[in-house]
Design an enzyme around this catalytic site. Structure first.
Site, mmCIF file in Angstrom:
data_model
loop_
_atom_site.group_PDB
_atom_site.id
_atom_site.type_symbol
_atom_site.label_atom_id
_atom_site.label_comp_id
_atom_site.label_asym_id
_atom_site.label_seq_id
_atom_site.Cartn_x
_atom_site.Cartn_y
_atom_site.Cartn_z
ATOM 1 N N PRO A 43 -88.350 79.123 46.139
ATOM 2 C CA PRO A 43 -87.090 79.463 45.474
ATOM 3 C C PRO A 43 -86.054 80.018 46.450
ATOM 4 C CG PRO A 43 -88.969 80.579 44.415
ATOM 5 C CD PRO A 43 -89.500 79.892 45.633
ATOM 6 N N GLU A 86 -98.419 83.674 45.690
ATOM 7 C CA GLU A 86 -97.129 84.378 45.833
ATOM 8 C C GLU A 86 -96.305 83.851 47.004
ATOM 9 O OE1 GLU A 86 -95.921 86.582 43.538
ATOM 10 O OE2 GLU A 86 -97.741 85.872 42.518
ATOM 11 N N ARG A 116 -85.178 56.834 44.401
ATOM 12 C CA ARG A 116 -84.098 56.092 43.742
ATOM 13 C C ARG A 116 -83.029 55.642 44.725
ATOM 14 N NH1 ARG A 116 -80.954 57.589 40.279
ATOM 15 N NH2 ARG A 116 -81.488 56.311 38.522
ATOM 16 N N ASP A 145 -74.732 56.487 38.987
ATOM 17 C CA ASP A 145 -75.327 57.651 38.323
ATOM 18 C C ASP A 145 -74.445 58.882 38.332
ATOM 19 O OD1 ASP A 145 -77.612 56.454 37.721
ATOM 20 O OD2 ASP A 145 -78.750 57.235 39.417
HETATM 21 N N1 ADE Z 1 -91.867 77.243 44.304
HETATM 22 C C1 ADE Z 1 -91.748 78.156 43.337
HETATM 23 N N2 ADE Z 1 -90.591 78.051 42.703
HETATM 24 C C2 ADE Z 1 -89.915 77.035 43.302
HETATM 25 C C3 ADE Z 1 -88.641 76.437 43.100
HETATM 26 N N3 ADE Z 1 -87.792 76.878 42.171
HETATM 27 N N4 ADE Z 1 -88.297 75.426 43.897
HETATM 28 C C4 ADE Z 1 -89.119 74.994 44.862
HETATM 29 N N5 ADE Z 1 -90.331 75.503 45.083
HETATM 30 C C5 ADE Z 1 -90.732 76.525 44.314
#
Ligand code: ADE
Length: 244
Positions: free
Chosen positions: A88, A115, A153, A168
Site C-alpha cells: 500500500p 505484515e 490488455r 477504454d
Molecule cells: N498489499 C497489501 N495491500 C496492498 C495494496 N493496496 N496494493 C498492493 N499491494 C498490497
C-alpha cells in the site's frame, strides 16, 4: 511479456490464468506467466518464510533470506527483469503506469504476505513498489493479478480490435461513454435515438459529450490531465467546469 511471480501461494494463480483474455494471450504466446514458490527457497524443516518484527509489535514479517535467494535465482536467467513489490506504500497503479510497464520484456512480481517484507529486501532488490489502491489487502497476490490483467490488455495482438484498448475508459484520460445493446426497448427504457441514427459523426460527438459529462460528474480530478480540445473545454465549461 514474461511475468515471474514470487509467492507462497502459487496455486492462487491457477484458475485466473486459464480464463478469458489472459488464457488467449498465453496461447498466442504474447504473455507468459511463471510462478515461483517462495517456500522452495527456505532452508529449514518447516519451510519458514516469516519471523517476528524487531522492536516488537503485531504480526509477522517476511524474512529476507528466502526472498533474496528466489529473486537472485530468477535474475540469474535472462532476459533482464524489473522487480516489482506490492505494498500500500507504493505508486498507485493507473493506466499510465500500466502503459509504461507494458513496454518491459520481463517483470518479477514479489507478493508479500503477513505484515510486510523486511525493508532491506526492498532496498536491495526493488525497482518499483506498486499499490493497487488505498486499502489493505492480505497479500500481494490479488494485486499481481490486477497488474497482469491491466498490462495484458495493452499488449499488441491481445484485444480483438486494435482500438479496443484505446477506446477504454482512461485511455484518453476520460471515463467511458455509456454503451447499449439489444433489445432496443428494455423495461420501458429506450436506447438513445442517436445510436440508431446511422450517423457516425453524430454518434462520435454524442459519445464524446457523454464521456466528458460522466468524467466531470464522477471524477473531475481526471480532467486536469485528460486530452481535451477547445470544443471539449467549451462543453465542459457549459456544465460548470472551471478548469483551463
Ligand atoms: N498489499 C497489501 N495491500 C496492498 C495494496 N493496496 N496494493 C498492493 N499491494 C498490497
Amino acid at each position: 511479456m514474461l511475468f515471474d511471480i514470487v509467492t507462497i501461494f502459487p496455486d492462487f494463480f491457477d484458475s485466473p490464468l486459464k480464463m478469458g483474455m489472459i488464457r488467449k494471450a498465453i496461447e498466442k504466446e504474447v504473455l507468459k506467466v511463471k510462478t515461483t514458490d517462495l517456500r522452495n527457497f527456505t532452508s529449514d524443516r518447516h519451510r519458514t518464510t516469516d519471523d517476528r518484527p524487531y522492536g516488537g509489535g503485531e504480526g509477522m514479517i517476511m524474512t529476507p533470506p528466502p526472498l533474496s535467494r528466489a529473486i537472485t535465482t530468477l535474475q540469474s536467467v535472462p532476459p533482464e527483469a524489473k522487480v516489482v513489490f506490492f505494498t500500500p506504500r507504493g505508486r498507485v497503479l493507473n493506466q499510465e503506469l500500466a502503459l509504461e510497464l507494458s513496454c518491459q520484456k520481463r517483470i518479477i512480481l514479489i507478493c508479500g504476505r503477513y505484515e510486510g517484507i523486511d525493508e532491506r529486501i526492498q532496498e536491495r532488490f526493488c525497482d518499483l513498489e506498486i499499490s493497487i489502491g488505498d486499502y489493505v489487502l492480505s497479500g500481494g497476490e490479488t494485486a499481481a493479478l490486477v497488474l497482469i490483467e491491466v498490462i495484458t490488455r495493452l499488449l499488441p495482438g491481445v484485444l480483438g480490435s486494435p482500438c479496443s484498448a484505446e477506446r477504454d475508459s482512461f485511455s484518453d484520460g476520460l471515463l467511458e461513454y455509456p454503451q447499449y445493446t439489444r433489445p432496443r426497448i428494455f423495461m420501458d427504457m429506450e436506447v438513445p435515438q442517436v445510436l440508431v441514427s446511422g450517423d457516425h459523426a453524430l454518434i462520435a460527438a454524442w459519445r464524446r459529450r457523454r464521456s466528458l459529462e460522466t468524467t466531470f460528474e464522477r471524477r473531475p480530478d481526471l480532467l486536469g490531465k485528460a486530452s481535451l480540445d477547445d470544443s471539449d473545454k467549451e462543453y465542459l465549461r457549459s456544465l460548470g467546469w472551471e478548469g483551463d
